[in-house]
Enzyme design. Sequence first.
Site, PDB file in Angstrom:
ATOM      1  N   GLY A 108       0.756  -1.237   0.000  1.00  0.00           N
ATOM      2  CA  GLY A 108       0.000   0.000   0.000  1.00  0.00           C
ATOM      3  C   GLY A 108       0.786   1.287   0.000  1.00  0.00           C
ATOM      4  CD  GLU A 159      -0.521  -9.165   0.685  1.00  0.00           C
ATOM      5  OE1 GLU A 159      -1.325  -8.399   0.106  1.00  0.00           O
ATOM      6  OE2 GLU A 159      -0.875 -10.068   1.448  1.00  0.00           O
ATOM      7  N   PRO A 160       4.016  -5.428  -1.443  1.00  0.00           N
ATOM      8  CG  PRO A 160       6.304  -4.934  -1.594  1.00  0.00           C
ATOM      9  CD  PRO A 160       5.324  -5.893  -0.946  1.00  0.00           C
ATOM     10  N   GLY A 161       3.459  -3.449  -4.384  1.00  0.00           N
ATOM     11  CA  GLY A 161       3.381  -3.504  -5.840  1.00  0.00           C
ATOM     12  C   GLY A 161       3.743  -2.168  -6.441  1.00  0.00           C
ATOM     13  NE  ARG A 162      -0.378   2.734  -5.999  1.00  0.00           N
ATOM     14  CZ  ARG A 162      -1.457   2.871  -6.762  1.00  0.00           C
ATOM     15  NH1 ARG A 162      -1.398   3.618  -7.843  1.00  0.00           N
ATOM     16  NH2 ARG A 162      -2.596   2.294  -6.427  1.00  0.00           N
ATOM     17  CE1 TYR A 186      -9.283   2.853  -9.220  1.00  0.00           C
ATOM     18  CE2 TYR A 186      -7.100   3.019 -10.189  1.00  0.00           C
ATOM     19  CZ  TYR A 186      -8.095   2.263  -9.608  1.00  0.00           C
ATOM     20  OH  TYR A 186      -7.893   0.928  -9.395  1.00  0.00           O
ATOM     21  CB  CYS A 236     -15.620   5.952 -29.922  1.00  0.00           C
ATOM     22  SG  CYS A 236     -17.039   6.921 -30.467  1.00  0.00           S
ATOM     23  CD  GLU A 237     -16.973   4.975 -24.168  1.00  0.00           C
ATOM     24  OE1 GLU A 237     -17.610   5.834 -23.522  1.00  0.00           O
ATOM     25  OE2 GLU A 237     -17.467   3.901 -24.570  1.00  0.00           O
ATOM     26  CE1 TYR A 297      -2.715  -2.674  -9.346  1.00  0.00           C
ATOM     27  CE2 TYR A 297      -1.393  -0.846  -8.542  1.00  0.00           C
ATOM     28  CZ  TYR A 297      -1.971  -2.083  -8.339  1.00  0.00           C
ATOM     29  OH  TYR A 297      -1.778  -2.744  -7.146  1.00  0.00           O
TER      30      TYR A 297
END
Length: 432
Positions: free
Chosen positions: A246, A288-291, A331, A358-359, A386
Site C-alpha cells: 500500500g 505485499e508491495p506492488g506500486r 480513478y 470513442c468515449e 496498473y
Amino acid sequence: MSHFSYRNGVLHAEQTSLSALAEQYATPLYVYSKQALVENFSAYADACRAHERGAAADAALVCYSVKSNSNLAVLNILAQLGSGFDIVSGGELLRVIAAGGDPRKVIFSGVGKGRDEMRLALSHDILCFNVESIPELHRLNAIAGETGQRARVSLRVNPNVDAKTHPYISTGLKENKFGVAYEDAMDCYRTAAALPNIDVVGIDCHIGSQLLDDAPLLEALDKVIDLVDLLAQEDIVLHHLDIGGGIGIIYDDEVPVAVGDYLKRLFGRINAWREAKYQGKGIKVLFEPGRSIVGNAGVLLTEVQYLKHGAEKNFAVVDAAMNDLMRPALYEAYHGVQQVEQHRDSAARTYDVVGPVCESGDWLARNRTLALQEGDLLAVMSAGAYGMTMASNYNTRPRAAEVMVDGDKAHLVRQRESAAQLFALESIISRG
C-alpha cells in the site's frame, strides 16, 4: 523518477533515448527501467535483512503484488532478487512459475478464488492461501480433502482502518468487500482450526493502496497483533503476519513516507512486542508491495496525432488511449506528462491529452501546459503500475509493446499485438 532524465534535450530511460525506442518499436509503448525496479525492491529487501540480523533467519519475506505489473521480465528480475509473490488468480500463478518464481513463496489473495484455481495452487504447494470468507474456507477444505492435501491458510482480517486514499483502492473498511470483519475474526479462526484439511499458519491485513502516511498501516498492525495474542491464548499459534502493501509513490506533488522509514517503525513495534510477549521468539513478517516497486519504474510513450485548438478547450490527440492506461478514466488519476524532446518552436498552450477511443472519458491528462507540434512524443510518467495489467482491447485496439531498459540496452519484453490476433479465437456461425 530518477532513472528517467533529460540528456541533451531528450528524455532517457537510464542511458537509452526514448526517442530512439519510439522509432524502433513504435507507439504506444511501455518502457521500464530495470535499475529503478531493482532499487525499489531493494528498499524493502534491505530493511528486511536488517530486521533478520536481530531476529531469526528468514524472518521476513517481500511478496511482490503481481497485479500491479505482471510482465514476465519484471517477475523474473524480482524472482532473481529473492522475491516472493502475491497473486489474485490462477493465471498469475502460472505467470510467476513461467518467470522462474518459486511457488513456495507465493501467497494467494482475492475474494473469489475458483475451484480450479484452488486445485492449481495446491498442486504447486504454494506458501499460503489468504482466505477472505467462511464459504471460501469451507470450499478450500473440501478441495484439499479431495486431493489428499492440507491447505496452509491465513485469514485476511479487515481491521476497519481508514487508509485515507481513493475509495476505489481502499480495502480495509467495513463497507469494503475484502476480508473477514475484525469482530468475527476469532470465530473464523476457531472454525479454520477445526477443519481437517486446513493448516492455520498466518494472519493477513491489507487496508488499501497509494498510502502516503504509514500511521494507518501501523494502526492496523497494532490491531492484528492483538488478535495474534488472543489466538495464542487458545493454542492457535501463527507462523507469519502479513501486513500487506500500500505504500504510495509520487505522481504529482505527493510526499509519501519513505519505505525504509516505514519499515523501521514497523519492525520496531514487532520487535518490542516479540520481546514483551514471546521472549524473543519470532513471527515471520510478510509484505505485499506492488506500486511502490514498479510504479515509478515505467512510462508510457505516445505520439501526438492532432492538435485541436478551440474556444473552450485545446486537445492534444495522441495514439495512446484509455485502453492502454485506464487509471485516469477509472480513478481520475493524475499522471505527469513530459515532452520527450524539448523544443521551443511552438507556443505553450493548456491542453487536455486525449486518445482516439470513442468515449468522452478517454483522456490521459487534463489542463497541462505544453508546447506541442503534431508528431511530438510524450511520456506519460509513473505508468509502471496498473498500466499494462489493466489494458484492454476496446475498439479492437491491439495492446502496446513493452520494453525493459538496462543501461544503454533495450529488450523487447512483450511484442505488440496485431488486430488479427484479437479475433483469432472468434468464429462466424455457418449458414444452416
